[in-house]
Design a protein around this motif. Sequence first.
Motif, PDB file in Angstrom:
ATOM      1  N   SER A   1     -13.795   7.424  -4.469  1.00 31.30           N
ATOM      2  CA  SER A   1     -15.204   7.468  -4.072  1.00 31.30           C
ATOM      3  C   SER A   1     -15.601   6.138  -3.449  1.00 31.30           C
ATOM      4  O   SER A   1     -15.030   5.090  -3.779  1.00 31.30           O
ATOM      5  N   HIS A   2     -16.601   6.199  -2.555  1.00 31.31           N
ATOM      6  CA  HIS A   2     -17.151   4.986  -1.958  1.00 31.31           C
ATOM      7  C   HIS A   2     -18.450   4.562  -2.643  1.00 31.31           C
ATOM      8  O   HIS A   2     -18.911   3.449  -2.442  1.00 31.31           O
TER       9      HIS A   2
ATOM     10  N   LEU B   1      -2.462   9.001  -2.692  1.00 32.23           N
ATOM     11  CA  LEU B   1      -3.138  10.223  -2.263  1.00 32.23           C
ATOM     12  C   LEU B   1      -4.658  10.144  -2.299  1.00 32.23           C
ATOM     13  O   LEU B   1      -5.325  11.113  -1.924  1.00 32.23           O
ATOM     14  N   GLY B   2      -5.220   9.042  -2.758  1.00 35.47           N
ATOM     15  CA  GLY B   2      -6.671   8.943  -2.860  1.00 35.47           C
ATOM     16  C   GLY B   2      -7.354   9.144  -1.522  1.00 35.47           C
ATOM     17  O   GLY B   2      -6.910   8.600  -0.498  1.00 35.47           O
ATOM     18  N   PRO B   3      -8.442   9.925  -1.484  1.00 37.90           N
ATOM     19  CA  PRO B   3      -9.119  10.204  -0.209  1.00 37.90           C
ATOM     20  C   PRO B   3      -9.869   9.013   0.364  1.00 37.90           C
ATOM     21  O   PRO B   3     -10.269   9.051   1.526  1.00 37.90           O
ATOM     22  N   CYS B   4     -10.075   7.980  -0.412  1.00 33.01           N
ATOM     23  CA  CYS B   4     -10.837   6.807   0.048  1.00 33.01           C
ATOM     24  C   CYS B   4      -9.927   5.594   0.133  1.00 33.01           C
ATOM     25  O   CYS B   4     -10.014   4.669  -0.682  1.00 33.01           O
ATOM     26  N   GLY B   5      -9.040   5.613   1.109  1.00 30.02           N
ATOM     27  CA  GLY B   5      -8.169   4.466   1.327  1.00 30.02           C
ATOM     28  C   GLY B   5      -6.754   4.635   0.843  1.00 30.02           C
ATOM     29  O   GLY B   5      -5.967   3.676   0.894  1.00 30.02           O
TER      30      GLY B   5
ATOM     31  N   LEU C   1      -1.097  13.041   5.661  1.00 33.13           N
ATOM     32  CA  LEU C   1      -1.427  14.351   5.120  1.00 33.13           C
ATOM     33  C   LEU C   1      -2.403  15.117   6.011  1.00 33.13           C
ATOM     34  O   LEU C   1      -2.859  16.186   5.654  1.00 33.13           O
ATOM     35  N   SER C   2      -2.765  14.532   7.138  1.00 36.12           N
ATOM     36  CA  SER C   2      -3.714  15.218   8.004  1.00 36.12           C
ATOM     37  C   SER C   2      -3.026  16.324   8.804  1.00 36.12           C
ATOM     38  O   SER C   2      -1.845  16.237   9.124  1.00 36.12           O
ATOM     39  N   ILE C   3      -3.764  17.360   9.102  1.00 29.61           N
ATOM     40  CA  ILE C   3      -3.239  18.473   9.867  1.00 29.61           C
ATOM     41  C   ILE C   3      -3.706  18.308  11.319  1.00 29.61           C
ATOM     42  O   ILE C   3      -4.905  18.293  11.594  1.00 29.61           O
TER      43      ILE C   3
ATOM     44  N   ILE D   1       0.546   5.848 -13.942  1.00 32.95           N
ATOM     45  CA  ILE D   1       1.005   6.895 -13.016  1.00 32.95           C
ATOM     46  C   ILE D   1      -0.165   7.412 -12.174  1.00 32.95           C
ATOM     47  O   ILE D   1      -0.044   7.600 -10.954  1.00 32.95           O
ATOM     48  N   LEU D   2      -1.312   7.631 -12.817  1.00 28.83           N
ATOM     49  CA  LEU D   2      -2.497   8.065 -12.075  1.00 28.83           C
ATOM     50  C   LEU D   2      -2.944   6.995 -11.085  1.00 28.83           C
ATOM     51  O   LEU D   2      -3.443   7.316  -9.997  1.00 28.83           O
TER      52      LEU D   2
END
Length: 287
Positions: A219-220, A269-273, A282-284, A261-262
Amino acid sequence: MTVLHPFIEFGFMRRALVACVALSISATPLGVFLLLRRMSLVGDALSHAVLPGAAIGYLISGLSLVAMGTGGVIAGLSVALLSGAVSRYTPLREDASFAGFYLGSLALGVTLVSLRGSSIDLLHVLFGSLLAVDNAAVLLVSGIAVVSLMVLALIYRPLVIDAFDPGFLRAQNRWAAPLVHGIFLVLVVTNLVAGFQVLGTLMCVGLMMLPAAASRFWSHRLSGILVAAMSLALLASFSGLVASFYLSLPAGPAVVLCAAILFFISILLGPCGGIFRSHGFLSIRKE
């Protein structure tokens, strides 16, 4: 369900889970603010600093929660105040001051425990005994968690301001910044003492700092970071206890290992950086 079986069947697993949940919701938000204030290593230093006080309490009263907890709070706050004074009145920076005091405290604490106790007692102090947590320890940790959350709610706004713009807080009130900083350090030390009762001095800071560091990748917004940190800590606590039960691992290190591990998963894999997200792995791609 298989993952719930240990907690349904065994009381010691339920007590361990309750203690970890209490730590997750009280200590982890403090870890987030330690990161925001660039004091992440201070948490590690203070976790070692409580050891001499806990050792003195152990020498006086044995494995007494009250004696060891009181000694740990006094020792941790003493190191925090002494480190702050040294960094303020000498050319030594605060991080170097904390390093010097916590290394001396760690050595002194181990020496004091070794004078009277056995190697088993020393391991109990350093690494905790999560599965041996009794009702008194659960009540102590839960009580500290409730008080910590209430105090944190009271100082939340000035604490956020001090983390992002300390000059503005000082301009508004010259006493606000040192008061908030002092209360914040008291909360950190108290939660580390609570964690010390459960995870030991070497492991308790892991549940405070690892989920806090991992949450920055989810999160930001500060509110989202706090929620993510507590959620990751709860997940690490549950999965670590399950892994310790089925794989015959030491419970405290298993919980902290799951938090680690998390943390690495969040880095990737975190969406924010996260590494894979920020580099587009991982982008399509649309044709």
